[in-house]
Design an enzyme around this catalytic site. Structure first.
Site, PDB file in Angstrom:
ATOM      1  N   ARG A   1      -5.621  -0.188  -0.852  1.00 28.64           N
ATOM      2  CA  ARG A   1      -6.141   0.983  -1.605  1.00 28.64           C
ATOM      3  C   ARG A   1      -7.579   0.563  -2.011  1.00 28.64           C
ATOM      4  O   ARG A   1      -7.487  -0.412  -2.782  1.00 28.64           O
ATOM      5  CB  ARG A   1      -5.406   1.677  -2.463  1.00 28.64           C
ATOM      6  CG  ARG A   1      -6.347   2.549  -3.597  1.00 28.64           C
ATOM      7  CD  ARG A   1      -6.393   3.732  -3.137  1.00 28.64           C
ATOM      8  NE  ARG A   1      -5.435   4.705  -2.668  1.00 28.64           N
ATOM      9  CZ  ARG A   1      -4.854   5.583  -3.397  1.00 28.64           C
ATOM     10  NH1 ARG A   1      -5.045   5.934  -4.690  1.00 28.64           N
ATOM     11  NH2 ARG A   1      -3.949   6.442  -2.828  1.00 28.64           N
TER      12      ARG A   1
ATOM     13  N   LYS B   1     -13.883 -12.621 -11.180  1.00 30.28           N
ATOM     14  CA  LYS B   1     -14.909 -13.541 -11.239  1.00 30.28           C
ATOM     15  C   LYS B   1     -15.785 -13.613  -9.958  1.00 30.28           C
ATOM     16  O   LYS B   1     -16.190 -14.805  -9.623  1.00 30.28           O
ATOM     17  CB  LYS B   1     -13.640 -14.837 -11.253  1.00 30.28           C
ATOM     18  CG  LYS B   1     -13.328 -14.677 -12.560  1.00 30.28           C
ATOM     19  CD  LYS B   1     -11.796 -15.909 -12.430  1.00 30.28           C
ATOM     20  CE  LYS B   1     -10.763 -15.434 -13.711  1.00 30.28           C
ATOM     21  NZ  LYS B   1      -9.525 -16.346 -12.961  1.00 30.28           N
TER      22      LYS B   1
ATOM     23  N   ARG C   1       1.325   5.972  -8.323  1.00 21.90           N
ATOM     24  CA  ARG C   1       2.316   6.813  -7.532  1.00 21.90           C
ATOM     25  C   ARG C   1       2.448   6.290  -6.279  1.00 21.90           C
ATOM     26  O   ARG C   1       3.524   6.205  -5.665  1.00 21.90           O
ATOM     27  CB  ARG C   1       1.755   8.242  -7.503  1.00 21.90           C
ATOM     28  CG  ARG C   1       1.543   9.037  -8.873  1.00 21.90           C
ATOM     29  CD  ARG C   1       0.723  10.277  -8.401  1.00 21.90           C
ATOM     30  NE  ARG C   1       0.987  11.237  -9.670  1.00 21.90           N
ATOM     31  CZ  ARG C   1       1.637  12.308  -9.501  1.00 21.90           C
ATOM     32  NH1 ARG C   1       2.107  12.783  -8.206  1.00 21.90           N
ATOM     33  NH2 ARG C   1       1.893  13.141 -10.519  1.00 21.90           N
ATOM     34  N   THR C   2       1.057   6.117  -5.512  1.00 23.35           N
ATOM     35  CA  THR C   2       1.267   5.482  -4.032  1.00 23.35           C
ATOM     36  C   THR C   2       1.548   4.239  -4.081  1.00 23.35           C
ATOM     37  O   THR C   2       2.678   3.911  -3.187  1.00 23.35           O
ATOM     38  CB  THR C   2      -0.195   5.647  -3.600  1.00 23.35           C
ATOM     39  OG1 THR C   2      -0.802   7.086  -3.802  1.00 23.35           O
ATOM     40  CG2 THR C   2      -0.277   5.561  -2.241  1.00 23.35           C
TER      41      THR C   2
ATOM     42  N   HIS D   1      -6.415   8.727   4.271  1.00 19.89           N
ATOM     43  CA  HIS D   1      -5.227   8.453   3.390  1.00 19.89           C
ATOM     44  C   HIS D   1      -4.053   8.691   4.374  1.00 19.89           C
ATOM     45  O   HIS D   1      -3.469  10.018   4.137  1.00 19.89           O
ATOM     46  CB  HIS D   1      -5.339   9.280   2.331  1.00 19.89           C
ATOM     47  CG  HIS D   1      -4.455   8.885   1.230  1.00 19.89           C
ATOM     48  ND1 HIS D   1      -3.390   8.147   1.464  1.00 19.89           N
ATOM     49  CD2 HIS D   1      -3.669   9.352   0.149  1.00 19.89           C
ATOM     50  CE1 HIS D   1      -2.558   7.622   0.616  1.00 19.89           C
ATOM     51  NE2 HIS D   1      -2.715   8.597  -0.444  1.00 19.89           N
TER      52      HIS D   1
END
Lengths: 427, 318
Positions: free
Chosen positions: B105, B83, B55-56, B133
């Site tokens: 994020r 890795k 969504r974000t 946020h």
């Protein structure tokens, strides 16, 4: 050939006086107000400097074997010498663990090969520090181990810890506890308080340390075996140890330079340089730990020198490993942050930890003729700032960049031979 | 060095106002038949999501595209992070491709600040750990400002945020944004779901908040995660809903002016046990819609050297 130190202030457990001393064949041969130089003497002019018994670190992570990219016994020994140390206790959380004679002997031999300070390996309380099976205390004690600890973790199981104390009786060894009840610190990144609330990070409550301090004090009361408390960080822990000592229990304690100088507010920078275990706490805790050192509740300043490669400390707070360098800055932090006489500071760095480490016959001795020449010569007033690139340690994770320090080691003498001269390591 | 948007606190009250004013302009763009302007043509925005949030990420990428920025997505699951590549190497590699803004994020508190120290590109925090946020705080305040037509601030506005505050970056940033604009925020939660140290007003009884004189202007329900029960933070979800949920009974008692908000995704039957479509004051869909305008405003604020009047006119967007 002898080494003559002149014009110094001599400072040991018997007090402070002006003087000079001569060293020959690893021992102090002469102490006097003024000693004449003999042809061929090596000379150290210690005018304005203090000569004290060599420093002893109860809590050094040398990382070898297993994490040689962060530190080796040689680089750690060099850092120790530059910090004024003539002996360090090597913590056992190596890979493999120092839980058997062969690994312990390896560490001791590597220390001898480096020849920069006496490296005294400790051993773990439980095999692999896994908290389930005791290591062979008697065998390890026969190999010279005096301190046992699972440092990095506390021994969680109270039954096992009771057995450890009981089994240690008569072996002339001390259990050294990293106090942390892990059920209360799962995922913890920093001190549980105002800052962690704001930053949304899982907290490490003071309670988790204090519960184990309290448990072990009661186990000492029950068993009569001695205990040493590693890196105390909370106000209430100091109070618990103070009460235990008042009760006459055989307990000792240490605190780190960072817990007397830094607080959890530094984590607001999001830099994992300030992540350490136990975590930096509040100013109230810092003041209580300082007070504990001043009144003798806390016996020793111990560095918890914990090297980590830069890549690991560049990670986010929750992912980076805990720990900070300490050997090369301990004296400068101690003098800058402890508002007390120099003898108290030096005692916490030298003869008191020497006794706890069980090496008081060779280190932390009075400055007298006939004593082993393990000495530190330092300027107690020099102000300086640490430059990470110039550290002898292989790692760079010092939290003291930009922090004014006071007191700098000039010369360190191990068994009569300078390992550090004019602030420069001799090998 | 570009500016970045890392937290509401660093943005400050004036900064919040500036972004919300700009969001009005962006909302106007979004109402056009062709909701696209050339304002950020030639700029590249890279979303780097170390934690899944479709969504974000879609909201940011839609915002960037409506301003004609080029977008790149770094999908962590397909990357060399698995890795052993470090966060720093990842960021420096992408930055070397020529990126004007990173949208980050990360599950770790502080990661966007570290990234900001490693790149000259603008960094937008799209959520770090339980910490921050900021665009959520901005879109929430923008949504209330629009609903109430209060562009000058929220003096006297009463906001209650209900639920798992402790583990919520939304709660922290939305509280900071409402507080910056003058609202009074109350946290409603059991002690187990609050941070260890709390400076806000706290109430552990949602009914006391709903029933006080004048009720509450904004009732903000947080998502309650199933796993919290395993940590003994609440006994079970049934009890949580009974004590803190928006049940039909509580919905019926809401004052007519009470706005109901939720950051999504919603746990139906847990924190919201009614159909939000039946709540006259629900703003939950508007929050999502406004998220685009607010994120356009943030991108524009950070990346455009021009004034909105110059660059938001309709034009070729190639």
């Amino acid at each position: 050939m002898s080494l003559l130190i002149t014009g110094a202030t001599l400072l040991d457990q018997n007090g402070r006086r002006g003087g000079a001393l001569r060293i020959e064949d690893g021992a102090i041969t002469e102490v006097g107000e003024n000693l004449e130089s003999i042809d061929g003497d090596d000379l150290i002019d210690a005018s304005g400097l203090v000569v004290s018994p060599g420093f002893v670190d109860l809590h050094t992570h040398l990382r070898e074997p297993g994490r040689e990219e962060a530190e080796t016994i040689e680089t750690g020994s060099r850092a120790a010498a530059l910090g004024g140390y003539t002996a360090v206790v090597a913590m056992p959380n190596t890979d493999p663990t120092q839980d058997c004679v062969s690994v312990v002997e390896f560490v001791r031999r590597q220390g001898q090969a480096a020849g920069l300070c006496d490296v005294h390996p400790s051993a773990s309380i439980t095999v692999g520090r896994a908290g389930t099976q005791l290591t062979p205390f008697a065998e390890l004690a026969a190999a010279g181990v005096k301190l046992f600890t699972d440092d990095g973790n506390g021994v969680q199981d109270p039954l096992l810890m009771r057995r450890a104390f009981e089994y240690a009786l008569g072996l002339d060894v001390t259990m050294a506890q990293h106090c942390e009840v892990e059920r209360l610190t799962g995922g913890a990144v920093m001190h549980e308080g105002d800052c962690c609330s704001h930053l949304g990070l899982p907290g490490w409550p003071s309670l988790a340390e204090e519960l184990m301090v309290h448990r072990d004090i009661e186990l000492v009361r029950l068993t009569g075996a001695p205990a040493h408390f590693l890196h105390l960080s909370t106000s209430r822990s100091v109070e618990l140890v103070r009460m235990a000592k008042a009760d006459g229990l055989p307990v000792t304690a240490e605190a780190t330079p960072h817990h007397i100088s830094l607080t959890d507010e530094l984590l607001r920078s999001y830099s994992a340089i300030y992540k350490v275990n136990p975590p930096l706490r509040t100013m109230d805790d810092v003041e209580a730990v300082r007070e504990g050192l001043l009144d003798g509740t806390i016996d020793a300043l111990a560095t918890d020198h914990a090297p980590h490669v830069s890549e690991s400390k560049e990670q986010p707070l929750d992912q980076a490993p805990p720990g900070m360098l300490g050997l090369e800055t301990a004296l400068g932090v101690a003098i800058a942050h402890l508002d007390t006489d120099l003898a108290t500071v030096v005692g916490a760095l030298s003869w008191k930890p020497a006794a706890i480490a069980g090496i008081g016959d060779a280190h932390g001795r009075p400055i007298e003729a006939g004593e082993p020449a393990n000495l530190t010569v330092f300027d107690p007033t020099e102000e300086w700032e640490v430059v990470p690139a110039r550290l002898a340690s292989k790692s760079r994770n010092t939290p003291y960049v930009g922090v004014p320090l006071r007191g700098k080691v000039k010369h360190t003498i191990l068994n009569g031979v300078p390992t550090v001269k004019d602030g420069v390591a001799q090998k | 060095m570009s500016r970045s948007l890392l937290s509401i606190e660093e943005l400050g009250t004036a900064g919040v106002q500036r972004i919300l004013d700009l969001a009005d302009t962006m909302a106007e763009v979004n109402r056009r038949p062709n909701p696209k302007v050339p304002a950020l043509r030639g700029k590249t925005v890279c979303s780097v999501f170390f934690e899944d949030s479709t969504r974000t990420r879609l909201s940011f990428e839609t915002a960037a595209k409506r301003l004609s920025a080029d977008t790149m997505t770094f999908a962590v699951s397909q990357s060399s992070l698995n890795k052993g590549e470090s966060l720093r190497d990842t960021i420096e590699t992408i930055a070397a491709m020529g990126v004007d803004a990173f949208v980050i994020r990360h599950k770790s508190t502080g990661a966007p600040w570290l990234v900001d120290g490693w790149t000259n590109a603008a960094v937008i925090n799209a959520g770090d750990g339980w910490h921050s946020h900021p665009t959520q705080g901005l879109l929430d305040t923008y949504t209330v400002r629009t609903a109430l037509n209060r562009p000058d601030g929220f003096d006297g506005l009463r906001v209650a945020i209900v639920g798992d505050i402790k583990h919520s970056r939304v709660a922290r940033s939305t509280t900071a944004a409402f507080t910056a604009l003058g609202a009074d925020v109350t946290w409603v939660a059991p002690r187990t779901l609050l941070p260890p140290v709390v400076h806000e007003h706290v109430e552990n009884d949602i009914d006391a908040v709903l029933d006080r004189d004048g009720g509450v202007d904004v009732l903000y329900m947080l998502r309650m995660q199933q796993e919290r029960m395993n940590e003994a933070l609440v006994p079970n979800l049934r009890e949580y809903t009974a004590r803190f949920g928006l049940t039909p009974e509580r919905a019926a008692r809401l004052a007519p002016h009470t706005l109901v908000m939720h950051p999504g995704p919603m746990n139906r039957g847990v924190e919201v046990a009614v159909d939000p479509a039946e709540l006259p004051g629900a703003l939950i869909t508007q929050q999502v819609t406004n998220g685009i305008a607010v994120r356009m405003a943030v991108l524009f604020d950070l990346l455009s050297a021009e004034s909105p009047e110059q660059s938001l006119t309709e034009g070729p967007t190639t």
